[in-house]
Design a protein around this motif. Structure first.
Motif, PDB file in Angstrom:
ATOM      1  N   PHE A 178      48.039  35.303  44.770  1.00 21.78           N
ATOM      2  CA  PHE A 178      48.643  36.360  43.951  1.00 21.78           C
ATOM      3  C   PHE A 178      48.203  36.223  42.505  1.00 21.78           C
ATOM      4  N   ILE A 179      48.236  35.008  41.998  1.00 20.77           N
ATOM      5  CA  ILE A 179      47.859  34.798  40.594  1.00 20.77           C
ATOM      6  C   ILE A 179      46.403  35.178  40.356  1.00 20.77           C
ATOM      7  N   SER A 180      45.520  34.791  41.261  1.00 15.44           N
ATOM      8  CA  SER A 180      44.099  35.084  41.067  1.00 15.44           C
ATOM      9  C   SER A 180      43.805  36.580  41.138  1.00 15.44           C
ATOM     10  N   SER A 181      44.690  37.330  41.813  1.00 12.56           N
ATOM     11  CA  SER A 181      44.468  38.768  41.982  1.00 12.56           C
ATOM     12  C   SER A 181      45.220  39.616  40.965  1.00 12.56           C
ATOM     13  N   ASN A 182      46.084  38.990  40.173  1.00 10.74           N
ATOM     14  CA  ASN A 182      46.908  39.749  39.223  1.00 10.74           C
ATOM     15  C   ASN A 182      46.902  39.038  37.874  1.00 10.74           C
TER      16      ASN A 182
END
Length: 424
Positions: free
Chosen positions: A417-421
């Motif tokens: 999630f962090i890498s995509s947002n």
């Protein structure tokens, strides 16, 4: 709950926490007849709240089902927003309808406030992990986290351990939120005898911790851990805390003194440091009373507790923080919006997770869903950081790692999630 045993004990003490979540879901259906969010008088002639009550304004006075609500006059606008009723008078001051139909001063809740980028993603840890500071830096960077929350008392061994963390974090551009893990009990486990004793102990501990950490760029402190949810401070753990009468009037000054002492101790050493006070479930009854210098018995004129960051703990059993239930007997409201308008400082969710009994697949799904909700609101609700509990719980309950090994799928869900947002 920074201490593992404290967290497990608190879950046991809460007992009815799951009921709070269930009630919040149940009232979602009841609320379907409410007026649309953002409805105002004027231009509407009537506003219907989630309980089905009808609100009107006549000659500048607010009525609910034909009866006056608190003391109002010269009302120029009545607003239904975030599950709460707000009004503004001809003088330009906004007010929100709180417990017992008291109107408390605030700002316009509709104004979007975006917290600065760069520290949104965070996670909790312990000072006594076997991970070296360098390893922790590597783990956080691998996850994409920029903020790390860790507890510390004024015990020299704890201060030394956290100082080493702070030094490593400073050189790697990471932020440390230090929980000053002091409270309402003395070293023997007894309540402090009064507000002054609690204040002095909090002051002493905070000064020692801040003195040691200021050289390493630590500028954020959380003053006490869940002090409104101690056996001595909450009357019934199944209450959501929206009413000040949910709290123990006799022991309230002790809690207030500890909080004030920790804040003053930090400020004495670092005047520009930011201090937070944390709350649980829907403890706005406690937050409002502390902010305004009130006691649970309704008396005023007491010392005020003023913090720089409103911090909150939001476990799944408590309900959706953007639509959290009122003591299991009322519909939900948007808690960060309420805090944004009432206190006017940044908001942090410093602990969040589902329960320890959940399967790993469920935890992974919950991480993705909850981070999505937090991320969506960060630019409007002044949500500065959300800190998952916890990196490593020493078992397969809350953590996303164990002894340096990723626990999947929760770890992957968190990192993905962090890498995509992006935090921008």
């Amino acid at each position: 709950m920074i201490k593992r045993r404290q967290f497990l004990g608190s879950l046991s003490a809460l007992g009815g926490g799951y009921l709070l979540g269930a009630y919040g879901q149940a009232f979602g259906a009841v609320a379907s007849g409410a007026s649309p969010d953002g409805t105002t008088i004027p231009s509407a002639s009537v506003i219907i709240d989630k309980m089905g009550s009808q609100w009107t304004v006549k000659n500048g006075v607010i009525y609910r089902n034909g009866t006056t609500v608190g003391t109002t006059y010269n009302v120029s606008l009545l607003l239904w927003y975030g599950g709460k009723m707000w009004h503004i008078g001809t003088g330009g001051q906004f007010y929100v309808c709180a417990d017992l139909d008291v109107w408390l001063p605030c700002s316009d809740p509709r104004v979007a406030v975006a917290a600065p980028a760069g520290m949104f993603y965070g996670i909790n840890g312990h000072y006594d992990y076997t991970y070296t500071p360098a390893k922790l830096v590597s783990i956080l960077k691998g996850l994409g986290c920029t903020t790390y929350r860790v507890g510390c008392t004024d015990d020299p061994a704890q201060i030394s351990a956290v100082s080493k963390l702070a030094q490593a974090f400073q050189s790697n551009g990471l932020s440390l939120l230090v929980l000053i893990n002091m409270g309402i009990y003395d070293s023997t486990g007894n309540l402090f005898p009064g507000e002054s004793a609690a204040y002095n102990r909090g002051l002493q501990a905070a000064m020692a911790i801040a003195n040691a950490l200021k050289q390493y760029g630590v500028t954020m402190y959380e003053c006490g851990n869940e002090l409104t949810r101690q056996n001595a401070t909450i009357l019934d753990f199944t209450n959501a805390g929206t009413k000040v009468i949910d709290f123990n009037n006799l022991n309230w000054p002790i809690m207030r003194g500890a909080m004030r002492g920790m804040i003053d101790g930090v400020k004495a050493v670092q005047s520009d440091a930011k201090c937070g006070i944390n709350f649980c479930v829907a403890d706005i009854g406690a937050a409002d009373a502390l902010w305004d210098g009130m006691q649970p018995d309704g008396s005023g004129g007491h010392p005020k507790v003023r913090w720089d960051i409103t911090t909150w703990h939001n476990y799944e059993v408590y309900g959706d923080i953007f639509n959290i239930g009122i003591d299991g007997s009322g519909p939900g409201f948007d808690l960060p919006t309420y805090c944004k308008a009432r206190y006017g400082v940044p908001f942090m969710i410093t602990e969040w997770n589902t329960g320890p009994e959940k399967a790993q697949d469920y935890r992974a799904s919950y991480i993705t869903k909850t981070l999505g909700s937090f991320y969506q609101q960060r630019k409007t609700h002044n949500v500065q950081s959300v800190m998952y509990y916890i990196l490593d719980s020493g078992n397969n309950t809350f953590g996303i790692m164990k002894d340096g090994v990723a626990l999947n799928p929760p770890y992957s869900a968190f990192a993905s999630f962090i890498s995509s947002n992006a935090d921008n």
